[in-house]
Design a protein around this motif. Structure first.
Motif, PDB file in Angstrom:
ATOM      1  N   LEU A  65       0.807  -1.228   0.000  1.00  0.00           N
ATOM      2  CA  LEU A  65       0.000   0.000   0.000  1.00  0.00           C
ATOM      3  C   LEU A  65       0.838   1.275   0.000  1.00  0.00           C
ATOM      4  O   LEU A  65       0.366   2.331  -0.423  1.00  0.00           O
ATOM      5  N   VAL A  66       2.056   1.198   0.516  1.00  0.00           N
ATOM      6  CA  VAL A  66       2.955   2.349   0.504  1.00  0.00           C
ATOM      7  C   VAL A  66       4.348   1.869   0.117  1.00  0.00           C
ATOM      8  O   VAL A  66       4.652   0.680   0.179  1.00  0.00           O
ATOM      9  N   SER A  67       5.178   2.817  -0.263  1.00  0.00           N
ATOM     10  CA  SER A  67       6.585   2.506  -0.511  1.00  0.00           C
ATOM     11  C   SER A  67       7.422   3.615   0.093  1.00  0.00           C
ATOM     12  O   SER A  67       6.982   4.763   0.176  1.00  0.00           O
ATOM     13  N   GLY A  68       8.600   3.254   0.529  1.00  0.00           N
ATOM     14  CA  GLY A  68       9.517   4.231   1.096  1.00  0.00           C
ATOM     15  C   GLY A  68      10.716   4.421   0.187  1.00  0.00           C
ATOM     16  O   GLY A  68      11.252   3.454  -0.358  1.00  0.00           O
ATOM     17  N   THR A  69      11.125   5.679   0.026  1.00  0.00           N
ATOM     18  CA  THR A  69      12.290   6.021  -0.783  1.00  0.00           C
ATOM     19  C   THR A  69      13.254   6.818   0.073  1.00  0.00           C
ATOM     20  O   THR A  69      12.859   7.831   0.677  1.00  0.00           O
ATOM     21  N   ARG A  70      14.500   6.349   0.140  1.00  0.00           N
ATOM     22  CA  ARG A  70      15.502   7.046   0.934  1.00  0.00           C
ATOM     23  C   ARG A  70      15.975   8.285   0.178  1.00  0.00           C
ATOM     24  O   ARG A  70      16.356   8.220  -0.986  1.00  0.00           O
ATOM     25  N   VAL A  71      15.910   9.411   0.887  1.00  0.00           N
ATOM     26  CA  VAL A  71      16.408  10.683   0.364  1.00  0.00           C
ATOM     27  C   VAL A  71      17.321  11.247   1.446  1.00  0.00           C
ATOM     28  O   VAL A  71      16.854  11.778   2.457  1.00  0.00           O
ATOM     29  N   GLY A  72      18.632  11.075   1.258  1.00  0.00           N
ATOM     30  CA  GLY A  72      19.581  11.472   2.296  1.00  0.00           C
ATOM     31  C   GLY A  72      19.398  10.594   3.526  1.00  0.00           C
ATOM     32  O   GLY A  72      19.421   9.373   3.435  1.00  0.00           O
ATOM     33  N   ARG A  73      19.155  11.237   4.668  1.00  0.00           N
ATOM     34  CA  ARG A  73      18.961  10.479   5.910  1.00  0.00           C
ATOM     35  C   ARG A  73      17.504  10.107   6.135  1.00  0.00           C
ATOM     36  O   ARG A  73      17.188   9.369   7.040  1.00  0.00           O
ATOM     37  N   GLU A  74      16.620  10.637   5.322  1.00  0.00           N
ATOM     38  CA  GLU A  74      15.184  10.421   5.515  1.00  0.00           C
ATOM     39  C   GLU A  74      14.654   9.330   4.587  1.00  0.00           C
ATOM     40  O   GLU A  74      15.203   9.073   3.521  1.00  0.00           O
ATOM     41  N   VAL A  75      13.562   8.728   5.040  1.00  0.00           N
ATOM     42  CA  VAL A  75      12.796   7.837   4.175  1.00  0.00           C
ATOM     43  C   VAL A  75      11.449   8.521   3.969  1.00  0.00           C
ATOM     44  O   VAL A  75      10.746   8.833   4.929  1.00  0.00           O
ATOM     45  N   ARG A  76      11.138   8.764   2.718  1.00  0.00           N
ATOM     46  CA  ARG A  76       9.860   9.394   2.381  1.00  0.00           C
ATOM     47  C   ARG A  76       8.911   8.315   1.867  1.00  0.00           C
ATOM     48  O   ARG A  76       9.257   7.543   0.976  1.00  0.00           O
ATOM     49  N   TYR A  77       7.729   8.318   2.444  1.00  0.00           N
ATOM     50  CA  TYR A  77       6.720   7.318   2.103  1.00  0.00           C
ATOM     51  C   TYR A  77       5.662   7.927   1.198  1.00  0.00           C
ATOM     52  O   TYR A  77       5.315   9.096   1.334  1.00  0.00           O
ATOM     53  N   ALA A  78       5.141   7.100   0.293  1.00  0.00           N
ATOM     54  CA  ALA A  78       4.075   7.525  -0.615  1.00  0.00           C
ATOM     55  C   ALA A  78       3.126   6.346  -0.817  1.00  0.00           C
ATOM     56  O   ALA A  78       3.511   5.184  -0.660  1.00  0.00           O
ATOM     57  N   VAL A  79       1.896   6.663  -1.174  1.00  0.00           N
ATOM     58  CA  VAL A  79       0.880   5.637  -1.436  1.00  0.00           C
ATOM     59  C   VAL A  79       1.180   4.945  -2.756  1.00  0.00           C
ATOM     60  O   VAL A  79       1.566   5.586  -3.734  1.00  0.00           O
ATOM     61  N   ARG A  80       0.993   3.628  -2.761  1.00  0.00           N
ATOM     62  CA  ARG A  80       1.058   2.831  -3.996  1.00  0.00           C
ATOM     63  C   ARG A  80      -0.361   2.328  -4.247  1.00  0.00           C
ATOM     64  O   ARG A  80      -0.843   1.442  -3.558  1.00  0.00           O
ATOM     65  N   PRO A  81      -1.055   2.887  -5.223  1.00  0.00           N
ATOM     66  CA  PRO A  81      -2.479   2.578  -5.407  1.00  0.00           C
ATOM     67  C   PRO A  81      -2.782   1.208  -6.008  1.00  0.00           C
ATOM     68  O   PRO A  81      -3.915   0.745  -5.935  1.00  0.00           O
ATOM     69  N   ALA A  82      -1.819   0.523  -6.583  1.00  0.00           N
ATOM     70  CA  ALA A  82      -2.102  -0.736  -7.287  1.00  0.00           C
ATOM     71  C   ALA A  82      -2.754  -1.774  -6.378  1.00  0.00           C
ATOM     72  O   ALA A  82      -3.702  -2.452  -6.784  1.00  0.00           O
ATOM     73  N   ALA A  83      -2.267  -1.915  -5.149  1.00  0.00           N
ATOM     74  CA  ALA A  83      -2.836  -2.920  -4.237  1.00  0.00           C
ATOM     75  C   ALA A  83      -4.273  -2.555  -3.861  1.00  0.00           C
ATOM     76  O   ALA A  83      -5.133  -3.438  -3.749  1.00  0.00           O
ATOM     77  N   LEU A  84      -4.538  -1.276  -3.678  1.00  0.00           N
ATOM     78  CA  LEU A  84      -5.911  -0.840  -3.389  1.00  0.00           C
ATOM     79  C   LEU A  84      -6.811  -1.085  -4.589  1.00  0.00           C
ATOM     80  O   LEU A  84      -7.952  -1.525  -4.430  1.00  0.00           O
ATOM     81  N   ASP A  85      -6.295  -0.818  -5.781  1.00  0.00           N
ATOM     82  CA  ASP A  85      -7.074  -1.043  -6.999  1.00  0.00           C
ATOM     83  C   ASP A  85      -7.429  -2.518  -7.152  1.00  0.00           C
ATOM     84  O   ASP A  85      -8.571  -2.852  -7.473  1.00  0.00           O
ATOM     85  N   ALA A  86      -6.462  -3.395  -6.908  1.00  0.00           N
ATOM     86  CA  ALA A  86      -6.712  -4.835  -7.021  1.00  0.00           C
ATOM     87  C   ALA A  86      -7.747  -5.286  -5.995  1.00  0.00           C
ATOM     88  O   ALA A  86      -8.627  -6.098  -6.301  1.00  0.00           O
TER      89      ALA A  86
END
Length: 122
Positions: A65-86
């Protein structure tokens, strides 16, 4: 009955399990509204610790449902809609199956209705 692709049932189960918790639903809502955010930013908006937010995000991530992307020292999370769509497609298919079944029951009941009426002697 609906046919499922291999793995679909497991994916739906993971999504529904992840969404069963109100804090995780709230996190998903916050991420959907913000686009992306760090666990620290999300924890500021919730009555739980940053560590609890990270654990909830891990469950949401495992469910796809979400994915995290490392940007420097932080991890930024965002929604991944594919699982909700399925999951939404699975629910719509399930609802359509029940609609078909209920329509069949209605047709059978309506067809039997004239036979169920008592006849009056004339």
């Amino acid at each position: 009955m609906t046919e499922e692709r291999p793995g679909t049932a497991d994916a739906v189960s993971h999504v529904l399990g992840a969404l069963a918790d109100p804090t995780r639903r709230q996190l998903l809502d916050l991420l959907a509204a913000r686009g992306e955010a760090t666990a620290t930013t999300l924890a500021e908006r919730l009555p739980v610790s940053r560590q609890a937010v990270v654990k909830h995000l891990a469950v949401l991530d495992a469910a796809g449902l979400v994915s995290g992307t490392r940007v420097g020292r932080e991890v930024r999370y965002a929604v991944r809609p594919a699982a909700l769509d399925a999951t939404a497609r699975w629910m719509a298919s399930l609802a359509a199956d029940w609609d078909r079944r209920l329509a069949h029951i209605k047709r059978v009941a309506e067809a039997a209705e004239p036979d169920a009426r008592p006849t009056r002697p004339e």
